[in-house]
Design an enzyme around this catalytic site. Structure first.
Site, PDB file in Angstrom:
ATOM      1  N   SER A  98      -5.618  -7.500  -7.235  1.00  0.00           N
ATOM      2  CA  SER A  98      -6.820  -6.458  -6.917  1.00  0.00           C
ATOM      3  C   SER A  98      -7.839  -7.254  -6.886  1.00  0.00           C
ATOM      4  CB  SER A  98      -6.648  -5.241  -7.917  1.00  0.00           C
ATOM      5  OG  SER A  98      -7.661  -4.256  -7.528  1.00  0.00           O
ATOM      6  N   ASP A 242     -12.578  -3.662  -2.398  1.00  0.00           N
ATOM      7  CA  ASP A 242     -12.157  -4.733  -3.295  1.00  0.00           C
ATOM      8  C   ASP A 242     -10.952  -5.618  -2.855  1.00  0.00           C
ATOM      9  OD1 ASP A 242     -10.043  -2.902  -3.367  1.00  0.00           O
ATOM     10  OD2 ASP A 242      -9.827  -2.739  -5.677  1.00  0.00           O
ATOM     11  N   ASP A 244      -7.724  -5.944  -2.888  1.00  0.00           N
ATOM     12  CA  ASP A 244      -6.728  -5.465  -2.019  1.00  0.00           C
ATOM     13  C   ASP A 244      -7.052  -4.327  -1.159  1.00  0.00           C
ATOM     14  OD1 ASP A 244      -7.039  -3.762  -4.401  1.00  0.00           O
ATOM     15  OD2 ASP A 244      -5.005  -3.381  -4.609  1.00  0.00           O
ATOM     16  N   ASP A 246      -7.904  -1.034  -1.543  1.00  0.00           N
ATOM     17  CA  ASP A 246      -7.622   0.251  -1.872  1.00  0.00           C
ATOM     18  C   ASP A 246      -8.877   0.937  -2.518  1.00  0.00           C
ATOM     19  OD1 ASP A 246      -7.921  -1.004  -4.352  1.00  0.00           O
ATOM     20  OD2 ASP A 246      -5.940  -0.127  -5.001  1.00  0.00           O
TER      21      ASP A 246
END
Length: 452
Positions: A98, A242, A244, A246
């Site tokens: 992440s 961010d 990743d 999501d």
């Protein structure tokens, strides 16, 4: 034997590569994932971190060794992996850390239909198998190994999102997107293609070393470039994803951050327009404005603990149409109850483009209170400090206490929540009130006890 307690967290696997885990361990995780899910086939994807392709392929090998067929979707955002899990009805594994720094990597896992896997829903079992095999040797391979094949689902993912929000009739908008060298640089061009949007792309080059800034827009210093670009170019809004991709954060035309609670309320109102009378989930530290807007639009608000496993479980239990968190995670029934910042971004674009005013005016109706933001305090005794705060407010006239998640204290014109971090010696404080002066008063009183 490796110390998995350091890398197996409440909801995922995460740690420094190769110090805490490596490809040989990832292969065991793949085998354990196959065993625990009991699936004949799985889907695997990864982000742009330097270690991600190798870890992802090792995981695929581990699953295939037990006879499981693996579909590799390659570079993807986490919500793109959730899409693949839902669309293909397969358990999935996403390799990402992440917003963590470059040396970290991790695995977010789900069952078929993007159903979450956490400590109580399979992750503890996966960890136990990996520990057993790391100690005694890899599991016996299947008589016939599974296949490993590649499939590109990016276009299908984009088409699904755009089938859920109609952007065809919006006015042209100029939007700055800061991908932070993360997976937004991969997904945004395909999702936005052909829409009446003038895209100004910041840091779209996929680079898991994050050369420009951390891919964590929750930290104000990481959206400074986005704010400056919006003001410099006169854009209608800015979006920041961010690492990743999501989570999505929104900046208005003045370069001011829009609170995730206001975005939750805006999207809730739009989803309730499609699904009258629906249930909307919000965690216990989103703004008072969220349940207010839900009720005003004929919906039923349901308050939960912080964290995606609680939100997703409550969405499944109640059949909720939408859920939102203060951390800019947004969950949709039409997306297998999974979180997708991209879909929330499309809702914002549709709402803004469907009327003539600026974004700051549009969201003002959803941003009704003053808030402190999250304030962290390092403490030696989390439990003792929590008890001290509870004792200070218990029995006060006109004040209610609840312990759904940490301690929430509510009065007529203010509330605060104080909760311990699961991973660090911190207490996290959030305060909201009718005005900034009262926020400051409540904040200072609570902190004087916490930091005594």
């Amino acid at each position: 034997m490796p110390d998995l307690s350091q890398i197996v967290k409440a909801y995922d696997v995460r740690g420094v590569v190769p110090d805490q885990w490596d490809e040989s361990l990832s292969e065991l995780f793949g085998a354990a994932f196959a065993r625990v899910t009991g699936a004949d086939a799985i889907v695997v994807g990864h982000d742009m971190r330097p270690s991600s392709p190798g870890l992802s392929r090792a995981f695929a090998r581990g699953a295939a060794s037990l006879g499981v067929d693996v579909t590799e979707i390659g570079l993807c955002s986490t919500d793109q992996l959730y899409f693949a899990s839902g669309h293909l009805d397969l358990p999935g594994a996403m390799f990402t850390a992440s917003h963590n720094p470059a040396q970290y990597n991790g695995i977010k896992m789900c069952r078929a239909g993007a159903a979450p896997i956490g400590q109580d829903s399979g992750l503890a079992d996966i960890r136990a198998l990996v520990e057993e095999w790391a100690d005694s040797g890899a599991p016996e391979p299947a008589a016939e190994a599974g296949t490993i094949t590649q499939r590109d689902v990016l276009a299908d993912y984009a088409a699904h999102l755009r089938s859920l929000v109609d952007l065809t009739a919006i006015r042209p908008l100029k939007v700055v997107v800061d991908a932070g060298n993360g997976m937004g640089g991969h997904t945004v061009p395909t999702v936005f293609e052909g829409l009446p949007l003038e895209l100004d792309a910041l840091y779209f080059e996929l680079d898991g070393t994050f050369p420009n800034h951390e891919a964590n827009p929750l930290d104000p210093k990481n959206i400074v470039d986005l704010q400056a670009r919006v003001l410099e170019t006169g854009a209608d809004l800015g979006l920041a994803f961010d690492g990743d991709a999501d989570r999505c954060f929104v900046v208005d035309e003045r370069g001011e951050p829009v609170s995730p609670s206001a975005i939750t309320a805006l999207v809730a109102a739009r989803e309730l327009g499609k699904h009258p009378g629906g249930t909307v989930i919000h965690n216990c530290i989103t703004s008072w404005s969220v349940p207010e807007v839900v009720k005003e639009n004929g919906g039923a608000p349901v308050r939960t603990r912080v964290g995606h496993s609680f939100i997703k479980a409550e969405m499944a239990r109640t059949g909720a149409i939408f859920g939102g968190e203060h951390s800019a995670h947004y969950y949709f029934r039409d997306f297998w109850n999974a979180d997708t910042g991209m879909l929330a971004a499309l809702h914002v674009l549709a709402a803004l483009g469907g009327q003539k005013g600026p974004l700051s005016e549009l969201v003002a109706q959803y941003d009704r209170y003053a808030a402190s933001g999250e304030i962290n305090s390092t403490v030696d005794d989390q439990t003792g400090r929590m008890e001290a705060v509870k004792a200070a407010y218990e029995g006060r006239e006109g004040v209610e206490l609840d312990e759904l998640d940490g301690l929430t204290v509510t009065a007529a014109d203010w509330w605060f929540n104080l909760r311990p971090s699961n991973t660090e010696p911190l207490l996290r404080l959030n305060v909201e009130a009718r005005d900034a002066e009262r926020v400051a008063e409540v904040r200072d009183e609570v902190l004087s006890i916490v930091r005594a």
